[in-house]
Structure formats: structure tokens, C-alpha cells
Design a protein around this motif. Structure first.
Motif, PDB file in Angstrom:
ATOM      1  N   ASP A 164       0.805  -1.226   0.000  1.00 44.72           N
ATOM      2  CA  ASP A 164       0.000   0.000   0.000  1.00 44.72           C
ATOM      3  C   ASP A 164       0.839   1.277   0.000  1.00 44.72           C
ATOM      4  N   GLY A 165       2.159   1.145   0.042  1.00 48.58           N
ATOM      5  CA  GLY A 165       3.022   2.317   0.038  1.00 48.58           C
ATOM      6  C   GLY A 165       2.966   3.132   1.311  1.00 48.58           C
ATOM      7  N   LEU A 166       2.530   2.503   2.428  1.00 48.56           N
ATOM      8  CA  LEU A 166       2.371   3.222   3.685  1.00 48.56           C
ATOM      9  C   LEU A 166       2.907   2.416   4.859  1.00 48.56           C
ATOM     10  N   LEU A 167       3.423   3.138   5.851  1.00 51.14           N
ATOM     11  CA  LEU A 167       3.756   2.567   7.143  1.00 51.14           C
ATOM     12  C   LEU A 167       2.522   2.584   8.037  1.00 51.14           C
ATOM     13  N   ASP A 168       2.394   1.588   8.892  1.00 57.01           N
ATOM     14  CA  ASP A 168       1.431   1.644   9.987  1.00 57.01           C
ATOM     15  C   ASP A 168       2.206   2.035  11.246  1.00 57.01           C
ATOM     16  N   ILE A 169       1.818   3.157  11.866  1.00 57.98           N
ATOM     17  CA  ILE A 169       2.491   3.655  13.069  1.00 57.98           C
ATOM     18  C   ILE A 169       1.631   3.309  14.274  1.00 57.98           C
ATOM     19  N   ILE A 170       2.224   2.651  15.255  1.00 56.75           N
ATOM     20  CA  ILE A 170       1.510   2.230  16.454  1.00 56.75           C
ATOM     21  C   ILE A 170       2.159   2.888  17.664  1.00 56.75           C
ATOM     22  N   VAL A 230      -3.886   2.316  22.700  1.00 56.66           N
ATOM     23  CA  VAL A 230      -3.125   2.335  21.454  1.00 56.66           C
ATOM     24  C   VAL A 230      -3.688   3.385  20.501  1.00 56.66           C
ATOM     25  N   GLN A 231      -2.773   4.144  19.894  1.00 56.44           N
ATOM     26  CA  GLN A 231      -3.122   5.039  18.802  1.00 56.44           C
ATOM     27  C   GLN A 231      -2.412   4.555  17.538  1.00 56.44           C
ATOM     28  N   THR A 232      -3.101   4.613  16.409  1.00 57.84           N
ATOM     29  CA  THR A 232      -2.507   4.177  15.147  1.00 57.84           C
ATOM     30  C   THR A 232      -2.811   5.177  14.043  1.00 57.84           C
ATOM     31  N   PHE A 233      -1.896   5.274  13.098  1.00 58.16           N
ATOM     32  CA  PHE A 233      -2.138   6.044  11.881  1.00 58.16           C
ATOM     33  C   PHE A 233      -1.194   5.544  10.800  1.00 58.16           C
ATOM     34  N   LYS A 234      -1.433   5.964   9.567  1.00 56.17           N
ATOM     35  CA  LYS A 234      -0.603   5.559   8.444  1.00 56.17           C
ATOM     36  C   LYS A 234       0.141   6.768   7.887  1.00 56.17           C
ATOM     37  N   ALA A 235       1.343   6.529   7.358  1.00 61.82           N
ATOM     38  CA  ALA A 235       2.139   7.615   6.790  1.00 61.82           C
ATOM     39  C   ALA A 235       3.171   7.025   5.837  1.00 61.82           C
ATOM     40  N   LYS A 236       3.613   7.860   4.896  1.00 62.02           N
ATOM     41  CA  LYS A 236       4.689   7.435   4.003  1.00 62.02           C
ATOM     42  C   LYS A 236       6.044   7.504   4.701  1.00 62.02           C
ATOM     43  N   ILE A 287      15.202   9.854  14.647  1.00 63.42           N
ATOM     44  CA  ILE A 287      14.960   8.630  13.892  1.00 63.42           C
ATOM     45  C   ILE A 287      14.055   8.958  12.712  1.00 63.42           C
ATOM     46  N   LYS A 288      14.477   8.564  11.505  1.00 63.52           N
ATOM     47  CA  LYS A 288      13.647   8.762  10.313  1.00 63.52           C
ATOM     48  C   LYS A 288      13.294   7.405   9.727  1.00 63.52           C
ATOM     49  N   VAL A 289      11.997   7.179   9.558  1.00 62.78           N
ATOM     50  CA  VAL A 289      11.503   5.919   9.000  1.00 62.78           C
ATOM     51  C   VAL A 289      10.674   6.236   7.768  1.00 62.78           C
ATOM     52  N   LYS A 290      10.934   5.537   6.679  1.00 66.46           N
ATOM     53  CA  LYS A 290      10.143   5.776   5.462  1.00 66.46           C
ATOM     54  C   LYS A 290       9.948   4.477   4.699  1.00 66.46           C
ATOM     55  N   VAL A 291       8.925   4.472   3.857  1.00 61.18           N
ATOM     56  CA  VAL A 291       8.609   3.311   3.042  1.00 61.18           C
ATOM     57  C   VAL A 291       9.156   3.511   1.631  1.00 61.18           C
ATOM     58  N   VAL A 292       9.620   2.429   1.029  1.00 58.15           N
ATOM     59  CA  VAL A 292      10.086   2.420  -0.359  1.00 58.15           C
ATOM     60  C   VAL A 292       9.167   1.471  -1.127  1.00 58.15           C
ATOM     61  N   GLU A 293       8.402   2.025  -2.038  1.00 56.17           N
ATOM     62  CA  GLU A 293       7.367   1.228  -2.697  1.00 56.17           C
ATOM     63  C   GLU A 293       7.947   0.245  -3.712  1.00 56.17           C
ATOM     64  N   GLN A 294       7.456  -0.980  -3.629  1.00 57.58           N
ATOM     65  CA  GLN A 294       7.757  -2.045  -4.599  1.00 57.58           C
ATOM     66  C   GLN A 294       9.254  -2.187  -4.857  1.00 57.58           C
ATOM     67  N   GLY A 295      10.026  -2.144  -3.764  1.00 56.54           N
ATOM     68  CA  GLY A 295      11.473  -2.175  -3.891  1.00 56.54           C
ATOM     69  C   GLY A 295      12.102  -3.542  -3.756  1.00 56.54           C
ATOM     70  N   ILE A 296      11.291  -4.585  -3.484  1.00 56.04           N
ATOM     71  CA  ILE A 296      11.831  -5.937  -3.312  1.00 56.04           C
ATOM     72  C   ILE A 296      10.870  -6.931  -3.951  1.00 56.04           C
ATOM     73  N   ARG A 297      11.405  -7.852  -4.727  1.00 46.54           N
ATOM     74  CA  ARG A 297      10.587  -8.910  -5.325  1.00 46.54           C
ATOM     75  C   ARG A 297      10.614 -10.119  -4.401  1.00 46.54           C
ATOM     76  N   MET A 298       9.418 -10.658  -4.073  1.00 45.76           N
ATOM     77  CA  MET A 298       9.334 -11.742  -3.106  1.00 45.76           C
ATOM     78  C   MET A 298       8.415 -12.847  -3.608  1.00 45.76           C
ATOM     79  N   VAL A 299       8.804 -14.084  -3.304  1.00 46.38           N
ATOM     80  CA  VAL A 299       7.957 -15.239  -3.580  1.00 46.38           C
ATOM     81  C   VAL A 299       6.892 -15.310  -2.487  1.00 46.38           C
ATOM     82  N   CYS A 300       5.625 -15.255  -2.906  1.00 47.73           N
ATOM     83  CA  CYS A 300       4.509 -15.215  -1.964  1.00 47.73           C
ATOM     84  C   CYS A 300       3.655 -16.478  -2.109  1.00 47.73           C
ATOM     85  N   ASN A 301       2.769 -16.662  -1.158  1.00 52.65           N
ATOM     86  CA  ASN A 301       1.805 -17.753  -1.197  1.00 52.65           C
ATOM     87  C   ASN A 301       0.576 -17.277  -1.970  1.00 52.65           C
TER      88      ASN A 301
END
Length: 341
Positions: free
Chosen positions: A210-216, A244-250, A275-289
């Protein structure tokens, strides 16, 4: 296709002596030519994975836990080489999120189907991670766990119980694209995938596409709240907790008053105040179920039923138990054994 199996001989609690034989027995050799390499030191898996990608290997298979997966994935990001997983760690958080079976033969069968997706990964101060990263109590426990000679879920829960009641929450300033927020928190977790491992769902709504982090953000809580928080963690309902508080962010920037431990994919590291945390979209190819969606619909309610039973046990205990540390540890070990059967 060319495949490389990278096996960490010391990760997790699973004995791996028989795994090469199982690979030879169950891998589809009409589809794959393969080689097996063993890691010899920290960072070796990254080197092997990077070399494999440069040599045009089609798939690198991580045989180990989330730490091994992190090393291998770090060598494969932004390449055409896919990563597969045979989970053999203590928690296997990423594999469980992707519905990769912890049974070796079944994991190899998923590899044989070779269903590949481009998924998101994340970075914390430039360090790649694929499952979760965090500050606060979970990072503190990861640091202690890494120093322990014993491994496995019982050791982890023992550390949580012994240290949890005396851990002091910290003040965090968290900035995202919508502004800045200040929190007193027990922990702050940034999740790309849904769980820490062992079906402990810190971010049940997290997606790796989804191109987003879940922040908890988990607020301080007392021993009387611990059973409910544990229930929510195992029952995929933590986001509904009043603690608990949650939100989503890039991406998010997190500031704390002093340097200290963080963890990413379960491994601890000391980092500074910022601390800087960010998401990188579609940056790894993975074998999934490829059957993951259907599997999730068919999942038994064993975990939910077990947790409900344990909460009933907890309610029936004498109230004095809450003030007796040794009894609390013994009782919760019993709870954990039921959960991990």
C-alpha cells in the motif's frame, strides 16, 4: 531458473542439519538449478545475496529467521532477483505475514509454485527492514533478548514479564506529512507487515503493497491492563485498544530525549535522538503464497479460542497473584505454552 539457498546455521530454535536433504528431496528440479551456501559471520548473507543478484541468479532463498531475511533482502533490494523464505527463526514474523508455512516441506512447495510480487520495504535511518521497526520497550527487550544465551518464545515472554513493570515510558515527538505530535509512550512501532512474529499482531491492518507505514503508539499501561493488551495483540484487535493510537504515513520523523536502542526486524541497534523511517514502494521482489487470501478465510479460530480461555484463567486467579512476580512469570509461561502449541 537459478536458485541460491542461504542458510544461517545458528538462527532461531530449529535444527537445520536435515534441511539440505529436504531441499534436494522436495525442490522441483525441472524448474530450478540450485546451490546452498552457509553464512559464516554477521553480514555474510547480504554479501552472498548481492553477489547472487549481480550474477543473475533468479531467486535467493532465506533459510532462517527475520534477521537472516533482513540481511538477504538488504542485498536484493532494487534488483530483479526475487527472495523466497524457508522460515526457521524464533518468531518468523515476515513469513507468517506472507502465509509462508513454518513447515519446511510446505515452504519449499510454495517456492516451487514461484508466485512473485513486487512489495514494499522500509528504512530506519537508512537501514532497510521488511517487517517492523520500533523504539521503546520492544527495542529494549530485543536488546536483552539478543544478549541472552537462550532463545525461543518462552525466553522472550520471560524478559517481557520481568522487565515490563519497571520500564519507564519515554516522551516522543512524531512528525509526519500532517504535522507534529507529542506522546508519552511505552513503545512506538513502525510496521510494514502485520506482526512481530509468533502471531503477535502489532499492526493487523498493515500491508506490504500500500506504500504506507502503519504507526503504532502504545501508551503506558499497568498490570491490570496487560491481559487485555495481550489478548488484543494475539486476536488482531490491538488497534481497538484504548491504550493504542494508530495512523498511516509514508514517512515519519521521531525525536526522543537521548540515544538508545531501536530494533528493526527484531535485531537491536543503538541509534541517536533523531529517527527517520520511510517506506520504499515495490522495492523488493518476493515469492509469496498465492493462496494466502483463501488461507486467511479458512484460518481456524484456535488462537482466539486459546486466548479467550487464558483470559478466563487469568480472571479466576487469586488477586494476590498480581503482586507476586515469580507466580506471574510461571502463570504467563503456561499461557504462552498454550498459545504456541
Amino acid at each position: 531458473m537459478k536458485g541460491l539457498f542461504i542458510l544461517n546455521p545458528i538462527s532461531g530454535t530449529v535444527k537445520k542439519a536435515g534441511i539440505p536433504k529436504m531441499i534436494d528431496q522436495y525442490l522441483d528440479k525441472e524448474k530450478f538449478d540450485y546451490e546452498i551456501r552457509f553464512t559464516e559471520y554477521a553480514g555474510h548473507a547480504t554479501e552472498l545475496a548481492r553477489e547472487a543478484a549481480e550474477a543473475g541468479v533468479d531467486v535467493v532463498v532465506a533459510v532462517g529467521g527475520d534477521g537472516t531475511i533482513n540481511e538477504i533482502g538488504s542485498g536484493l533490494i532494487h534488483t530483479s532477483t526475487a527472495m523466497a523464505i524457508i522460515p526457521c527463526g524464533s518468531g518468523n514474523g515476515l513469513a507468517r505475514h506472507l502465509s509462508i508455512p513454518v513447515n519446511v516441506r510446505k515452504a519449499i512447495e510454495i517456492l516451487n509454485e514461484y508466485h512473485v510480487h513486487a512489495l514494499d520495504y522500509c528504512t530506519i535511518n537508512g537501514h532497510p527492514f521488511f517487517c517492523t521497526c520500533g523504539l521503546g520497550f520492544d527495542a529494549f527487550i530485543s536488546q536483552k533478548f539478543a544478549m541472552s544465551k537462550r532463545r525461543g518464545p518462552l525466553k522472550y515472554i520471560e524478559e517481557v514479564l520481568l522487565e515490563g513493570l519497571r520500564y519507564e515510558p519515554e516522551i516522543y515527538t512524531i512528525e509526519d506529512e500532517n504535522g507534529e505530535h507529542r506522546h508519552q509512550a511505552y513503545l512506538v512501532t513502525c510496521a510494514n507487515a502485520s506482526q512481530y512474529g509468533n502471531n503477535a499482531y502489532i499492526a493487523p491492518q498493515a500491508s506490504m503493497s500500500d506504500g504506507l507505514l502503519d504507526i503504532i503508539i502504545m501508551e503506558p499501561f499497568g498490570i491490570m491492563d496487560a491481559a487485555q493488551v495481550s489478548f488484543d495483540l494475539m486476536n488482531k484487535t490491538l488497534s481497538k485498544s484504548s491504550k493504542v493510537q494508530t495512523f498511516k504515513a509514508k514517512e515519519v520523523n521521531i525525536r526522543r530525549k537521548s540515544p538508545g536502542p531501536v530494533h528493526f526486524d527484531g535485531d537491536p541497534m543503538i541509534m541517536g535522538e533523531d529517527i527517520k523511517v520511510k517506506v520504499v514502494e515495490q522495492g523488493i521482489r518476493m515469492v509469496c503464497n498465492k493462496e494466502a487470501e483463501d488461507m486467511s478465510k479458512l484460518e481456524p479460530n484456535a488462537i482466539q479460542n486459546a486466548v479467550s480461555e487464558l483470559l478466563n484463567d487469568f480472571s479466576d486467579m487469586n488477586s494476590n497473584l498480581l503482586h507476586q512476580g515469580r507466580n506471574v512469570v510461571a502463570f504467563n509461561k503456561k499461557m504462552w505454552r498454550k498459545l504456541t502449541k
